[in-house]
Design a protein around this motif. Sequence first.
Motif, short mmCIF file in Angstrom:
data_model
loop_
_atom_site.label_atom_id
_atom_site.label_comp_id
_atom_site.label_asym_id
_atom_site.label_seq_id
_atom_site.Cartn_x
_atom_site.Cartn_y
_atom_site.Cartn_z
N ALA A 173 -9.05 -6.65 2.80
CA ALA A 173 -9.10 -5.27 3.28
C ALA A 173 -10.45 -4.95 3.91
O ALA A 173 -10.53 -4.37 5.00
CB ALA A 173 -8.80 -4.30 2.14
N GLY B 140 -3.16 -6.02 1.57
CA GLY B 140 -4.56 -5.62 1.47
C GLY B 140 -5.20 -5.49 2.83
O GLY B 140 -5.95 -4.53 3.09
N SER B 141 -4.92 -6.44 3.72
CA SER B 141 -5.47 -6.37 5.08
C SER B 141 -5.00 -5.11 5.79
O SER B 141 -5.78 -4.45 6.50
CB SER B 141 -5.06 -7.61 5.88
OG SER B 141 -5.59 -8.78 5.31
N GLY C 292 -6.82 -2.11 4.49
CA GLY C 292 -8.15 -2.04 5.08
C GLY C 292 -8.12 -1.57 6.51
O GLY C 292 -8.96 -0.76 6.93
#
Length: 430
Positions: free
Chosen positions: A44, A165-166, A169
């Motif tokens: 993230a 998670g990416s 972010g």
Amino acid sequence: MDTGTDGRRTAADDPADQGTGADHGAAGPRLGRRLTLLLALTCAVAVGNLYFPQAVVPLVAAGLHISPDTASLAVTGTQVGYTAGMFLLVPLGDRLPARRYLVVLLTLTGLGLLVAGCAPNLPVLAAASACVGLTTVAAQIVGPLAAGLVPDDRRGAVIGTLLSGSIGGMLLARTFGGALGEGSGWRAPYLAAAPLVLLLAVVLARALPATTPPSRQPYRALLAAPLRLLRAEPPLRRSCFYQATVFAAFSAVWTCLALLLTGPAYGLGAQAVGLLALVGGATMVCTPLAGRLVDRHGPDRVNLVCMLVVLASAAVLAAGGGGGLPGLAALVVGTLLLDVGMQSGMVANQARVYALRPDARSRLNTAYMTCAYLGGSAGSWLGVRVWGRAGWHGVCALVALLAALALARHLLALYGRRPAATGHRPAAPR
């Protein structure tokens, strides 16, 4: 390069890789829930550094007294640097201990963000942005590391979690960049991100387990390996093409969206870009689901659905060019479809790629992600120029064209006469 009957090399075919083990986790630490969440957070933070500049392009233009088209070079510079990092740094993930390597990369990223936040002009900002992009490749080290710490039948689900998670972010970065930049100036997001990245480096230094790199090859051989793998692995080539075209469409939309929302059609501030990005939060739920579907049905079916979703998003986004509440609703739905299609397709593509060569996952990921971000950089560049000549509807036509190219290639792979074109291999899971 010598290959077996299915076109894949094994560790035994490469003397430099003998004795290292095909998987990081073959006899070492396994991936638990806490470590999975920490790695997702790392993804993230690393990915967020690529996307918060998109929300502050108009603010950079106003602050440095340049045109928005010129200010967009900061975004393009970050993406070009990231593409270079894929090629130059990610292959070292097969050669260096992951914990130490991740800590060094994050430290360099934090220092680059500090320089960008203090940049007096566009050349310095663009150069610092390129350096940030070059080193913020931690997510691409995390993916192969995690893939080696889980069994094959859980790989898609873990990839989906890391990608979630990416996505988090990316979404929070746009919101963070737009809101903080609107209130405190374009420099504030850079100066706030730097200590966050440096803090994460300290946490990873204490929390990550020691792992054994799967390769002892010299750096020059590691750099050459992605090109050899592209030649040897048809599934890798088509996965690269899918993601390059779809990510180009994605980058074109998000680079030009700030120009649309702050232009005469809507007359909104940069904060609106960050708020609109929040609708993509649904993809944080969709990517783990896509990972489970990949584990169950294979990546080809998931890719097909995702490409159709991206193609549909172009038509919906085109309705957002007229402004007003109906147009804003179309932008919300269209960007959501685009985000879901692009990110879920990423899960399918990475699952296909990581299954090919357990001893070379970082090098496979280098080939895949370099192609993807070359597509993204080209999409940002093309999007701004199409915007200047044909406006928002031209950008949406570009999205439709790119999605159609990916879909046509996929249909040829699925229904072509040559069995090898499908990429099905009995010896490796899809």
